[in-house]
Design an enzyme around this catalytic site. Structure first.
Site, PDB file in Angstrom:
ATOM      1  N   ASP A   6      -0.278  17.743 -22.114  1.00  0.00           N
ATOM      2  CA  ASP A   6       1.038  17.128 -21.997  1.00  0.00           C
ATOM      3  C   ASP A   6       0.958  15.774 -22.688  1.00  0.00           C
ATOM      4  O   ASP A   6      -0.138  15.304 -23.044  1.00  0.00           O
ATOM      5  CB  ASP A   6       1.413  16.976 -20.515  1.00  0.00           C
ATOM      6  CG  ASP A   6       2.788  16.345 -20.294  1.00  0.00           C
ATOM      7  OD1 ASP A   6       3.670  16.538 -21.144  1.00  0.00           O
ATOM      8  OD2 ASP A   6       2.974  15.651 -19.279  1.00  0.00           O
ATOM      9  N   GLU A 148       4.595   7.991 -15.239  1.00  0.00           N
ATOM     10  CA  GLU A 148       3.432   7.457 -15.958  1.00  0.00           C
ATOM     11  C   GLU A 148       2.931   6.158 -15.331  1.00  0.00           C
ATOM     12  O   GLU A 148       1.727   5.895 -15.330  1.00  0.00           O
ATOM     13  CB  GLU A 148       3.786   7.220 -17.423  1.00  0.00           C
ATOM     14  CG  GLU A 148       3.987   8.487 -18.226  1.00  0.00           C
ATOM     15  CD  GLU A 148       2.720   9.319 -18.343  1.00  0.00           C
ATOM     16  OE1 GLU A 148       1.633   8.744 -18.526  1.00  0.00           O
ATOM     17  OE2 GLU A 148       2.826  10.556 -18.225  1.00  0.00           O
ATOM     18  N   CYS A 180      11.483  18.924 -16.828  1.00  0.00           N
ATOM     19  CA  CYS A 180      10.371  18.136 -17.374  1.00  0.00           C
ATOM     20  C   CYS A 180       9.267  18.177 -16.342  1.00  0.00           C
ATOM     21  O   CYS A 180       9.533  17.981 -15.145  1.00  0.00           O
ATOM     22  CB  CYS A 180      10.818  16.699 -17.647  1.00  0.00           C
ATOM     23  SG  CYS A 180       9.478  15.568 -18.103  1.00  0.00           S
TER      24      CYS A 180
END
Length: 247
Positions: A6, A148, A180
């Site tokens: 990813d 993130e 997502c």
């Protein structure tokens, strides 16, 4: 060995599902953290990254490749399959088909990155699997970045997400597709917002079942996990417990 990649941490949701279903498989996870997120990149750039990473994972001995990123799947999974003949490639696509089958209101919403929202692949999925259903595609800029940075308990995000989803819920959407892989980790914040009005639809377990079907002998190993990152590998290791993933 099964290779999973990813742009960053989002694909760890798929890694976790694959590891649970195939505990003896040797797994390699690669996070392209030097270029995260993919959602605001153009398709040509994403294809270059996907082809380079896919070839690298095959060179490392991976016999099945999982593109654990909706954006990368939409932009480049076809090119990767052409580039790696004989290597099974599993893409991750929004769960439009199960959402369309489950809706009782006839309306579903797909939460995506900006790049996935504009992709022809998403449009084709909607035409194929939701022809009689009203589908609202809702880009969610910044959501992947929230994962993130592992700031999952931000009250400001919860209120922002509530406002972002309100028009869809008010219009009667009863299936909210997480388009997502990063968004899986936002489920604890999203679930109370949609509770009683809509269901969250995730495909990580379905991807793991496809890996089981395709992997064959590749699913039998020592259960080793190798983590790779194109930048800041220490952040990948540190994120595992914060995101509820085994290290």
């Amino acid at each position: 060995m099964i290779g999973i990649f990813d742009s960053g941490l989002g694909g760890l949701s798929v890694l976790s599902a694959v590891a649970s279903l195939l505990p003896q498989a040797d797994l390699t996870y690669l996070a392209d953290t030097a270029h995260v997120p993919y959602g605001d990149k153009d398709d040509a750039f994403i294809r270059r990254r996907v082809l380079r990473i896919g070839r690298h994972l095959v060179d490392q001995g991976c016999q099945v490749i999982v593109v654990a990123c909706n954006t990368a799947t939409a932009a480049a999974v076809a090119a990767l399959r052409d580039a790696l003949p004989g290597i099974p490639v599993v893409g991750v696509e929004p769960g439009i088909k199960p959402a369309a089958a489950a809706t009782t209101s006839g309306r579903i919403t797909v939460l995506t990155t900006t790049a996935t929202a504009r992709s022809e692949r998403l449009s084709r999925l909607i035409r194929q699997h939701a022809g009689s259903v009203q589908v609202d595609v809702l880009p969610c800029p910044g959501w992947a970045t929230k994962v993130e940075t592992v700031h999952l308990d931000d009250p400001g995000f919860v209120e922002s997400a509530r406002r972002h989803l309100a028009p869809s819920l008010d219009s009667g959407a009863d299936q909210i597709v997480l388009g997502c892989t990063h968004f899986t980790f936002l489920s604890p914040s999203l679930a109370p917002i949609v509770a009683g009005r809509a269901a969250l639809v995730d495909v990580a377990d379905a991807v793991a079942r496809q890996c089981l079907r395709l992997a064959g002998a590749s699913a039998r190993g020592a259960g080793r996990l190798t983590l790779l990152a194109t930048a800041h590998p220490e952040r990948l290791q540190a994120a595992l417990p914060a995101l509820g993933c085994a290290g």
